[in-house]
Design a protein around this motif. Structure first.
Motif, short mmCIF file in Angstrom:
data_model
loop_
_atom_site.label_atom_id
_atom_site.label_comp_id
_atom_site.label_asym_id
_atom_site.label_seq_id
_atom_site.Cartn_x
_atom_site.Cartn_y
_atom_site.Cartn_z
N PRO A 185 0.83 -1.21 0.00
CA PRO A 185 0.00 0.00 0.00
C PRO A 185 0.86 1.26 0.00
CG PRO A 185 0.01 -1.01 2.18
CD PRO A 185 0.70 -1.97 1.26
N GLU A 186 0.31 2.33 -0.55
CA GLU A 186 0.96 3.62 -0.58
C GLU A 186 -0.11 4.70 -0.43
OE1 GLU A 186 1.58 4.88 -5.05
OE2 GLU A 186 2.38 2.84 -4.72
N PRO A 187 0.26 5.89 -0.01
CA PRO A 187 -0.75 6.95 0.13
C PRO A 187 -1.39 7.27 -1.22
CG PRO A 187 1.25 7.53 1.33
CD PRO A 187 1.58 6.32 0.50
N VAL A 188 -2.71 7.18 -1.29
CA VAL A 188 -3.45 7.43 -2.54
C VAL A 188 -4.50 8.49 -2.26
CG1 VAL A 188 -4.90 6.44 -4.34
CG2 VAL A 188 -3.08 5.06 -3.30
N LEU A 191 -20.48 14.21 -6.90
CA LEU A 191 -19.31 13.96 -6.05
C LEU A 191 -19.45 14.76 -4.76
CD1 LEU A 191 -16.37 13.96 -8.62
CD2 LEU A 191 -17.57 12.02 -7.62
N GLY A 192 -19.32 14.06 -3.63
CA GLY A 192 -19.41 14.71 -2.32
C GLY A 192 -18.17 14.47 -1.50
N LEU A 193 -17.00 14.73 -2.09
CA LEU A 193 -15.73 14.52 -1.38
C LEU A 193 -15.29 15.84 -0.75
CD1 LEU A 193 -13.89 12.34 -4.04
CD2 LEU A 193 -15.03 11.57 -1.96
N PRO A 194 -14.67 15.79 0.43
CA PRO A 194 -14.23 17.03 1.09
C PRO A 194 -13.26 17.81 0.21
CG PRO A 194 -14.11 15.17 2.62
CD PRO A 194 -14.39 14.60 1.27
N SER A 195 -13.34 19.13 0.34
CA SER A 195 -12.49 19.98 -0.49
C SER A 195 -11.02 19.79 -0.15
CB SER A 195 -12.90 21.45 -0.30
OG SER A 195 -12.79 21.81 1.09
N GLY A 196 -10.72 19.48 1.13
CA GLY A 196 -9.32 19.31 1.53
C GLY A 196 -8.70 18.04 1.02
N GLY A 197 -9.52 17.06 0.62
CA GLY A 197 -8.99 15.82 0.10
C GLY A 197 -8.79 14.79 1.20
N LEU A 198 -8.93 13.51 0.84
CA LEU A 198 -8.71 12.39 1.76
C LEU A 198 -7.65 11.49 1.17
CD1 LEU A 198 -12.46 11.51 2.52
CD2 LEU A 198 -10.90 12.87 3.94
N VAL A 199 -6.76 10.98 2.02
CA VAL A 199 -5.66 10.11 1.58
C VAL A 199 -5.79 8.78 2.31
CG1 VAL A 199 -3.17 9.83 1.41
CG2 VAL A 199 -4.18 12.09 1.16
N VAL A 200 -5.73 7.67 1.56
CA VAL A 200 -5.85 6.34 2.15
C VAL A 200 -4.63 5.52 1.76
CG1 VAL A 200 -8.36 6.42 2.13
CG2 VAL A 200 -7.15 5.44 0.17
N GLY A 201 -4.39 4.45 2.50
CA GLY A 201 -3.29 3.54 2.21
C GLY A 201 -3.78 2.39 1.35
N PHE A 202 -3.39 2.33 0.07
CA PHE A 202 -3.89 1.29 -0.82
C PHE A 202 -2.94 1.20 -2.02
CE2 PHE A 202 -7.24 -1.40 -2.46
CZ PHE A 202 -8.04 -1.65 -1.35
N GLU A 203 -3.06 0.13 -2.78
CA GLU A 203 -2.35 0.04 -4.06
C GLU A 203 -3.22 0.73 -5.10
OE1 GLU A 203 -0.47 -0.74 -7.48
OE2 GLU A 203 -2.48 -1.54 -7.18
N PRO A 204 -2.73 1.73 -5.83
CA PRO A 204 -3.59 2.58 -6.67
C PRO A 204 -4.42 1.81 -7.68
CG PRO A 204 -1.41 3.55 -6.44
CD PRO A 204 -1.32 2.19 -5.84
N VAL A 205 -3.81 0.84 -8.39
CA VAL A 205 -4.54 0.14 -9.45
C VAL A 205 -5.63 -0.73 -8.85
CG1 VAL A 205 -4.33 -1.50 -11.35
CG2 VAL A 205 -2.56 0.24 -10.99
#
Length: 617
Positions: free
Chosen positions: A452-455, A481-495
């Motif tokens: 995983p990497e920050p995505v 789309l209802g995502l926060p303006s600041g953005g969210l980062v998760v740990g995952f493999e991008p593909v």
């Protein structure tokens, strides 16, 4: 027959020695027991008289207080103006007599006035109609009761007397005066004297004791009737009463009784409320006197026999030593043999365990490889289903490129180089657009099982939407789309995250087929526990109750034959779990389906190995 005669003589001498030893111990114990008898009798009389004298001071106090005219008028009329004078009167009497509390109860059981009226645990307004002393007084008798205060939790002895109206008013009972007396001082006296003293009620419960651990323990087993009575009167405020660590005799009154061989007991029944006063003395002095006398006699006999048995004892000791040496040697040999056998068993078990570990490792590798192949197959299947949309997306720029190329040839023949440059720039933009489409497909199709990497979640959603954009447009599906303006980062493999999102978007599109005003909403937020949730919600028909338990089973699908293998959700759930996330399904606010990906808090390791929280961007 010298052998039998010698045996008979030895047996007679042994019986004589035993009789002498037991006789000496019995006689010494009797003398010690007689000495303690007088002591216990004197202590019992003193303690009994002290208790009678202490309670006798208060026996007539309620009846005397009940003669006060103001108190009688308050009991008759319940006039609030009389409460304060009666409170002061009861406090004055209580302080002068040393009573704990003195209070007046109305005919309905509610306290009208009390000496502790201004204390936090005031009795005023409290109903004591369930107490036996109140019921006895209302019957015209003096009431007596020992119990734990339900309001204060402080035990005491309650003495009650009826309050009667003047003879001119018929002399009827209009209330009850009660005095509460604390008996803790008796326990202190007993404890300071170093005696074991118990005061038991008619149920055999020790409610006073010089030993705190024996308090509220019973001398006999309580039947159901006694337990019901204790519960109804709330006498001691508890449900169970463990037994005392000794067994009581059936009758009291005999001079001195030995209890369980541990105590000497002197007790007698008191005239007050079925109480019994018990004084116990450790029987150790009697046992010690018996032991010393028996030991002395045994010592004398032993000295007489010591000379004759010395040589025989020495011979037996040598024999025992030799047998012990042989037994130890045999034990050593047996232990060495068992160690060798156990070592062999452990070696065999260890080798078997190593084989099983290697087999399990090999099986896990094969399982992971199969899972990766299944994921790749599902991705390629999804690519096949998206081929038509991609072909349409590529045909438009290709047709435009051909037309622009022909146009450039004509412009060159006319010498309009500036227009040719504009056409070439537009052609370059079209080529970039085609490259973007093919690069997204190429990235989606490649194998990916990395760490995983920050995505950024917004970028992953945007890339997934780009892959299904054509299909959404063909079906006329609107995407919110209802995502926060600041953005969210998760740990995952991008593909792999992109594959999960594509599966969810395609499933939503399938559910919206032939639906009016189709809409998909993608929302994300940070939960209270720092986890991150991403939801894909549609306004389709929703998920049936009977379908929900099997929704994530492999090869289970509700689509028509030939439109799906039923692997999309199963593979998506497996991918989510592989990276510590959870995929769940439910109903959306508009009745459609809602699939939610919940990601664990993103952490990253510094070069020193220390974990640090990665806050949302």
């Amino acid at each position: 027959m010298p052998g039998p005669q010698r045996l008979l003589s030895s047996l007679c001498l042994l019986l004589l020695a035993i009789a002498l030893v037991l006789g000496a111990g019995w006689q010494a114990g009797r003398f010690a027991r007689d000495g303690l008898m007088a002591t216990l009798h004197g202590r019992l009389e003193v303690y009994g008289q002290s208790l009678d004298a202490m309670l006798g001071r208060f026996d007539h106090l309620p009846a005397t207080a009940a003669l006060d005219p103001t108190l009688v008028r308050l009991a008759q009329s319940h006039d609030p103006a009389l409460v304060a004078p009666v409170n002061d009167y009861l406090r004055t009497v209580s302080r002068r007599t040393g009573a704990a509390v003195l209070y007046l109860i109305g005919t309905d059981g509610t306290t009208l006035a009390a000496s502790n009226w201004d204390q936090p645990n005031s009795y005023v307004g409290i109903n004591f109609g369930y107490r036996p002393y109140f019921q006895q007084a209302m019957e015209g008798r003096d009431g007596h009761f020992y119990g734990t205060g339900t309001l204060t939790g402080i035990p005491g002895y309650f003495i009650a007397a009826p309050v009667r109206a003047p003879l001119a008013d018929g002399g009827r009972i209009v209330g009850t005066v009660v005095v509460k007396v604390l008996l803790d001082a008796m326990e202190t006296v007993w404890r300071d004297a170093g005696d074991l003293v118990l005061l038991t009620d008619r149920h055999g419960i020790a409610f006073l004791s010089s030993l705190p651990d024996w308090k509220l323990r019973t001398t006999r087993e309580l039947d159901a009737l006694a337990l019901d009575e204790l519960a109804d009167t709330r006498q001691y405020g508890r449900d169970s009463y463990p037994p005392l660590p000794f067994t009581m005799p059936h009758r009291l009154g005999t001079p001195v009784q030995t209890v369980d061989g541990r105590y000497l007991l002197y007790g007698r029944a008191l005239e007050r409320d079925g109480w019994s006063l018990l004084v116990l003395q450790d029987a150790a002095p009697v046992r010690r006197a018996q032991s010393l006398a028996a030991a002395a006699m045994a010592l004398l006999l032993a000295l007489a026999l010591a000379g004759g048995l010395a040589w025989r004892q020495r011979f037996r000791r040598l024999q025992e030593r030799e047998r012990s040496r042989a037994a130890l040697e045999q034990a050593r040999l047996d232990l060495e043999r068992k160690v060798v056998e156990r070592t062999a068993d452990l070696s065999t078990a260890n080798a078997k365990l190593e084989r099983e570990v290697e087999q399990r490792r090999h099986t896990e590798q094969e399982l992971r490889a199969a899972q990766n192949e299944l994921v790749q197959a599902a991705k390629l299947a999804a690519l096949g289903q998206m081929a038509a949309g991609v072909t349409h997306e590529l045909n438009q720029p290709l047709t435009a490129l051909r037309g622009l190329a022909e146009n450039c040839r004509a412009l060159l023949d006319r010498g309009r180089e500036e227009d040719v440059r504009d056409n070439l720039a537009f052609m370059a933009d079209l080529v970039d657009r085609m490259a973007k489409i093919t690069s997204q497909l190429r990235g989606f199709s490649r194998r990916s099982d990395g760490p995983p990497e920050p995505v950024p979640l917004a970028r992953a959603v945007r890339d997934a939407l780009a892959l299904v954009e054509r299909r959404l447009a063909d079906q006329g599906i609107a995407v919110d789309l209802g995502l926060p303006s600041g953005g969210l980062v998760v740990g995952f493999e991008p593909v792999r995250l992109q594959q999960v999102l594509v599966n969810l978007l395609r499933n939503a599109a399938d559910a919206l087929r032939d639906r009016p005003n189709p809409r998909i909403r993608v929302t994300g937020h940070v939960n209270m526990d720092k986890t991150i949730s991403l939801s894909v919600t549609d306004n389709g028909p929703g998920i049936g109750f009977e379908v929900m338990p099997r929704l994530f089973e492999p090869f289970f699908t509700t689509k028509p034959a030939g439109e799906g293998l039923g692997l999309g959700l199963a593979i998506s759930q497996a991918i989510a779990r592989e990276y510590g996330a959870q995929l769940s399904a439910g109903s959306g606010p508009e009745g459609g389906a809602c699939f939610t990906l919940t990601f664990p808090p993103l952490t990253e390791r510094s070069p020193t190995g220390e974990e640090k929280n990665h806050a949302p961007a």
